[in-house]
Design a protein around this motif. Sequence first.
Motif, PDB file in Angstrom:
ATOM      1  N   SER A  23      51.113 -31.392 -11.008  1.00 18.52           N
ATOM      2  CA  SER A  23      51.716 -32.489 -10.249  1.00 18.52           C
ATOM      3  C   SER A  23      53.224 -32.310 -10.235  1.00 18.52           C
ATOM      4  N   THR A  24      53.797 -32.326  -9.039  1.00 18.34           N
ATOM      5  CA  THR A  24      55.232 -32.119  -8.896  1.00 18.34           C
ATOM      6  C   THR A  24      55.820 -33.143  -7.935  1.00 18.34           C
ATOM      7  N   ASN A  25      57.134 -33.265  -8.009  1.00 16.80           N
ATOM      8  CA  ASN A  25      57.868 -33.997  -6.977  1.00 16.80           C
ATOM      9  C   ASN A  25      58.757 -32.972  -6.292  1.00 16.80           C
ATOM     10  N   GLY A  26      59.658 -33.410  -5.439  1.00 15.61           N
ATOM     11  CA  GLY A  26      60.505 -32.467  -4.702  1.00 15.61           C
ATOM     12  C   GLY A  26      61.361 -31.603  -5.606  1.00 15.61           C
ATOM     13  N   GLY A  27      61.980 -32.209  -6.623  1.00 19.81           N
ATOM     14  CA  GLY A  27      62.833 -31.453  -7.539  1.00 19.81           C
ATOM     15  C   GLY A  27      62.056 -30.449  -8.353  1.00 19.81           C
ATOM     16  N   ALA A  28      60.895 -30.867  -8.851  1.00 20.45           N
ATOM     17  CA  ALA A  28      60.068 -29.971  -9.666  1.00 20.45           C
ATOM     18  C   ALA A  28      59.571 -28.793  -8.842  1.00 20.45           C
ATOM     19  N   MET A  29      59.076 -29.098  -7.655  1.00 14.99           N
ATOM     20  CA  MET A  29      58.551 -28.028  -6.808  1.00 14.99           C
ATOM     21  C   MET A  29      59.657 -27.050  -6.415  1.00 14.99           C
ATOM     22  N   SER A  30      60.804 -27.574  -6.061  1.00 18.63           N
ATOM     23  CA  SER A  30      61.927 -26.705  -5.679  1.00 18.63           C
ATOM     24  C   SER A  30      62.340 -25.815  -6.837  1.00 18.63           C
ATOM     25  N   ALA A  31      62.496 -26.414  -8.010  1.00 18.30           N
ATOM     26  CA  ALA A  31      62.909 -25.637  -9.185  1.00 18.30           C
ATOM     27  C   ALA A  31      61.891 -24.567  -9.525  1.00 18.30           C
ATOM     28  N   MET A  32      60.621 -24.938  -9.521  1.00 18.96           N
ATOM     29  CA  MET A  32      59.588 -23.983  -9.909  1.00 18.96           C
ATOM     30  C   MET A  32      59.479 -22.836  -8.909  1.00 18.96           C
ATOM     31  N   ILE A  33      59.576 -23.133  -7.633  1.00 24.25           N
ATOM     32  CA  ILE A  33      59.447 -22.072  -6.630  1.00 24.25           C
ATOM     33  C   ILE A  33      60.699 -21.197  -6.596  1.00 24.25           C
ATOM     34  N   VAL A  34      61.869 -21.825  -6.528  1.00 28.07           N
ATOM     35  CA  VAL A  34      63.110 -21.044  -6.412  1.00 28.07           C
ATOM     36  C   VAL A  34      63.380 -20.240  -7.681  1.00 28.07           C
ATOM     37  N   LEU A  35      63.312 -20.888  -8.843  1.00 26.48           N
ATOM     38  CA  LEU A  35      63.589 -20.157 -10.089  1.00 26.48           C
ATOM     39  C   LEU A  35      62.488 -19.145 -10.393  1.00 26.48           C
ATOM     40  N   GLY A  36      61.248 -19.465 -10.034  1.00 26.95           N
ATOM     41  CA  GLY A  36      60.159 -18.503 -10.204  1.00 26.95           C
ATOM     42  C   GLY A  36      60.359 -17.268  -9.334  1.00 26.95           C
ATOM     43  N   ALA A  37      60.771 -17.486  -8.088  1.00 28.25           N
ATOM     44  CA  ALA A  37      61.032 -16.356  -7.187  1.00 28.25           C
ATOM     45  C   ALA A  37      62.207 -15.519  -7.688  1.00 28.25           C
ATOM     46  N   LEU A  38      63.253 -16.182  -8.156  1.00 31.12           N
ATOM     47  CA  LEU A  38      64.405 -15.440  -8.686  1.00 31.12           C
ATOM     48  C   LEU A  38      64.031 -14.661  -9.951  1.00 31.12           C
ATOM     49  N   LEU A  39      63.196 -15.252 -10.802  1.00 32.48           N
ATOM     50  CA  LEU A  39      62.733 -14.541 -11.993  1.00 32.48           C
ATOM     51  C   LEU A  39      61.876 -13.341 -11.608  1.00 32.48           C
ATOM     52  N   LEU A  40      61.044 -13.514 -10.624  1.00 36.99           N
ATOM     53  CA  LEU A  40      60.215 -12.410 -10.129  1.00 36.99           C
ATOM     54  C   LEU A  40      61.085 -11.288  -9.568  1.00 36.99           C
ATOM     55  N   ILE A  41      62.084 -11.645  -8.778  1.00 37.02           N
ATOM     56  CA  ILE A  41      63.002 -10.649  -8.199  1.00 37.02           C
ATOM     57  C   ILE A  41      63.779  -9.938  -9.294  1.00 37.02           C
ATOM     58  N   ALA A  42      64.290 -10.687 -10.272  1.00 35.18           N
ATOM     59  CA  ALA A  42      65.045 -10.072 -11.373  1.00 35.18           C
ATOM     60  C   ALA A  42      64.156  -9.125 -12.173  1.00 35.18           C
ATOM     61  N   SER A  43      62.885  -9.481 -12.332  1.00 40.13           N
ATOM     62  CA  SER A  43      61.964  -8.621 -13.084  1.00 40.13           C
ATOM     63  C   SER A  43      61.654  -7.335 -12.335  1.00 40.13           C
ATOM     64  N   VAL A  44      61.462  -7.435 -11.025  1.00 34.47           N
ATOM     65  CA  VAL A  44      61.247  -6.230 -10.216  1.00 34.47           C
ATOM     66  C   VAL A  44      62.504  -5.368 -10.232  1.00 34.47           C
ATOM     67  N   TRP A  45      63.665  -6.003 -10.186  1.00 32.30           N
ATOM     68  CA  TRP A  45      64.945  -5.295 -10.302  1.00 32.30           C
ATOM     69  C   TRP A  45      65.001  -4.536 -11.625  1.00 32.30           C
ATOM     70  N   SER A  46      64.584  -5.171 -12.713  1.00 36.03           N
ATOM     71  CA  SER A  46      64.572  -4.506 -14.019  1.00 36.03           C
ATOM     72  C   SER A  46      63.616  -3.328 -14.041  1.00 36.03           C
ATOM     73  N   LEU A  47      62.477  -3.486 -13.376  1.00 38.46           N
ATOM     74  CA  LEU A  47      61.517  -2.377 -13.325  1.00 38.46           C
ATOM     75  C   LEU A  47      62.071  -1.210 -12.514  1.00 38.46           C
ATOM     76  N   ALA A  48      62.776  -1.526 -11.431  1.00 38.89           N
ATOM     77  CA  ALA A  48      63.318  -0.479 -10.566  1.00 38.89           C
ATOM     78  C   ALA A  48      64.533   0.206 -11.178  1.00 38.89           C
ATOM     79  N   MET A  49      65.327  -0.548 -11.946  1.00 45.53           N
ATOM     80  CA  MET A  49      66.552  -0.017 -12.546  1.00 45.53           C
ATOM     81  C   MET A  49      66.555  -0.334 -14.045  1.00 45.53           C
TER      82      MET A  49
END
Length: 114
Positions: A23-49
Amino acid sequence: MRWQDWVGVVLGAYLILGTMWTSTNGGAMSAMIVLGALLLIASVWSLAMPGSMTSEYSHMLLGVLLFISPWVLGYAEMVGAAWTSWIVGVLAVVVGAAALPEANAAHRGVAGQH
């Protein structure tokens, strides 16, 4: 390929997908999606470099932001979303810190070749 980076990929994906069963509200959903995507991108960046120290520090920064987001964005009362943010945030900091020695060694190896 460091196991910590793969854990970061899983944590980022879990955080994004967690909005479907938490269960989320606007702030929770935004934080989870945006920070999750950034964490995913940073992790792929770490794997690549693997020698990138910045990517490991970004894991830790995103983990801290994720940990404080329930209070800052006002969803601390939403137990599922808040606990998901807190747990994933702490784990992101832990795996980022655990990867630092290996990233530093890879960075020195790359820097020494120039």
